[in-house]
Design an enzyme around this catalytic site. Structure first.
Site, PDB file in Angstrom:
ATOM      1  N   LYS A 100       0.877  -1.164   0.000  1.00 20.81           N
ATOM      2  CA  LYS A 100       0.000   0.000   0.000  1.00 20.81           C
ATOM      3  C   LYS A 100       0.913   1.211   0.000  1.00 20.81           C
ATOM      4  O   LYS A 100       1.613   1.490   0.976  1.00 20.81           O
ATOM      5  CB  LYS A 100      -0.922   0.016   1.226  1.00 20.81           C
ATOM      6  CG  LYS A 100      -1.862   1.208   1.193  1.00 20.81           C
ATOM      7  CD  LYS A 100      -2.662   1.389   2.463  1.00 20.81           C
ATOM      8  CE  LYS A 100      -3.187   2.814   2.522  1.00 20.81           C
ATOM      9  NZ  LYS A 100      -3.743   3.145   3.831  1.00 20.81           N
ATOM     10  N   GLY A 105      -7.768   9.464   9.468  1.00 23.81           N
ATOM     11  CA  GLY A 105      -8.102   9.558  10.891  1.00 23.81           C
ATOM     12  C   GLY A 105      -9.111  10.632  11.237  1.00 23.81           C
ATOM     13  O   GLY A 105      -9.436  10.816  12.407  1.00 23.81           O
ATOM     14  N   ALA A 147      -9.391   5.925   3.927  1.00 17.93           N
ATOM     15  CA  ALA A 147      -9.208   7.110   4.769  1.00 17.93           C
ATOM     16  C   ALA A 147     -10.481   7.946   4.910  1.00 17.93           C
ATOM     17  O   ALA A 147     -11.176   8.220   3.934  1.00 17.93           O
ATOM     18  CB  ALA A 147      -8.080   7.998   4.271  1.00 17.93           C
ATOM     19  N   GLY A 148     -10.728   8.345   6.138  1.00 20.44           N
ATOM     20  CA  GLY A 148     -11.813   9.273   6.424  1.00 20.44           C
ATOM     21  C   GLY A 148     -13.087   8.638   6.917  1.00 20.44           C
ATOM     22  O   GLY A 148     -13.989   9.327   7.400  1.00 20.44           O
ATOM     23  N   ALA A 173      -9.391   1.938   9.332  1.00 18.48           N
ATOM     24  CA  ALA A 173      -8.454   1.708  10.439  1.00 18.48           C
ATOM     25  C   ALA A 173      -8.975   2.393  11.699  1.00 18.48           C
ATOM     26  O   ALA A 173      -9.634   1.767  12.535  1.00 18.48           O
ATOM     27  CB  ALA A 173      -7.054   2.206  10.078  1.00 18.48           C
TER      28      ALA A 173
END
Lengths: 74, 261
Positions: free
Chosen positions: B102, B163, B189-190, B211
């Site tokens: 990644k 995040g 992301a987000g 995540a």
């Protein structure tokens, strides 16, 4: 990402001056620093050392050694 | 035939995956909570960062992931240049015996937004070196197309900054990327909560990477299960084909046969 702040000529492992390992093999260093060789990679002077040559690669005086593994990360 | 029985394979570079949810390990508070979240998520792929070994660590992330049968997807998090990202990817390939990476090349340390110039450069070098490249990119359709053109296996546009939990700030751009892409699009992301992951799938993404939304939730295991269900529901809704939006009502009950009043 990988920087060595040590003086030139002094062997470093992950940024720490470690002249005691001069002449040791990469396999020796991994054995001391890691729980297991699984998930570990080593670069000496910026060149990735394949696992197949850890036993035969010796650390020359003044080398910059980086030993990495997995850490939590997105 | 039920919808569930219809084949709907998710394939990255020839490898079929049983889950369209990928989990990032960033932000995990303990190895135990990570293991619970991974099991609840059903994810078959988990990302890790590459860092200097810490001889005092009491557990091995690799052992946890190996034990759960989860495929390790190393990332190049923390890299700000193509050169650093390429070197990190090479270390990761040796460490984890995988060609998958990644690719993250960050251009700004406050927003952690990707640097598109360095990113495309690094992607091209890694593809030439035999890597299967999964690049984290902005939601710019032009950059996504450039990444596909240099041979990336997927594209991974952000919904909003890493995040942040702000969800998908520009769903129109995500739809544009999906519409033009010849490779899977993985929303990265987000994501803040399950509805964000569901929306990503409804917009046509092939998968979602989550995540922080899981690892920093009050109950990571429960949020992981919610994400699993959201991705499945969003995918089904996408395949089912939603109704057209209207500005006024359209009666769902027929007026025919109404009693005379």
């Amino acid at each position: 990402m990988i920087h060595s702040p040590a003086e030139p000529g002094v062997t470093t492992v992950n940024g720490e001056p470690t002249p005691a390992i001069d002449g040791a093999t990469v396999a020796d260093v991994v054995d001391v620093m890691c729980r297991s060789p699984r998930g570990v990679a080593v670069a000496v002077d910026g060149i990735v050392v394949p696992k197949s040559t850890w036993e035969t690669t010796t650390i020359a005086p003044g080398a910059t050694v980086e030993i990495v593994t997995a850490a939590a990360g997105g | 035939m039920t919808l569930q029985a219809a084949p709907d394979p998710f394939v990255i570079a020839g490898t079929g995956l049983g889950s369209r949810l990928l989990l990032g390990t960033g932000g995990m508070t303990s190895p135990e909570s990570l293991a619970r979240a991974l099991q609840a998520s059903g994810a078959e792929v988990a990302t890790v960062a590459v860092r200097r070994v810490d001889p005092t660590t009491r557990y091995s992330l690799v052992e946890i992931l190996d034990g759960l049968g989860v495929r390790i997807l190393p990332n190049t998090a923390g890299c700000f240049t193509a050169a650093d990202a390429v070197q990190t990817a090479r270390l990761a390939r040796e460490a984890f015996a995988t060609d998958w990476v990644k690719l993250e090349v960050i251009g700004d340390d406050r927003t952690l937004l990707p640097d598109p110039i360095e990113l495309v450069d690094a992607a091209e070098q890694l593809v030439d070196d035999g890597f299967v490249v999964l690049p984290y990119c902005g939601d710019d359709p032009v950059v996504a197309r450039r990444l596909e053109q240099v041979g990336c296996a997927v594209v991974m546009p952000l919904g909003s900054p890493i995040g942040s939990g702000l969800g998908i700030r520009n769903p129109h751009n995500i739809e544009l990327i999906v519409g033009q892409a010849g490779v899977p699009v993985i929303l990265d992301a987000g994501i803040g909560t399950a509805s964000d992951a569901c929306l990503a799938m409804e917009l046509g993404c092939s998968a979602v990477l989550v995540a922080t939304a899981v690892t920093r939730a009050e109950d990571p295991g429960l949020m992981a299960a919610a994400m699993r269900d959201a991705v499945i529901a969003g995918r089904a809704a996408r395949r089912a084909g939603r109704i057209t939006r209207r500005f006024v009502a359209e009666a769902s009950s027929s007026f025919e046969g109404m009693v005379g009043m």
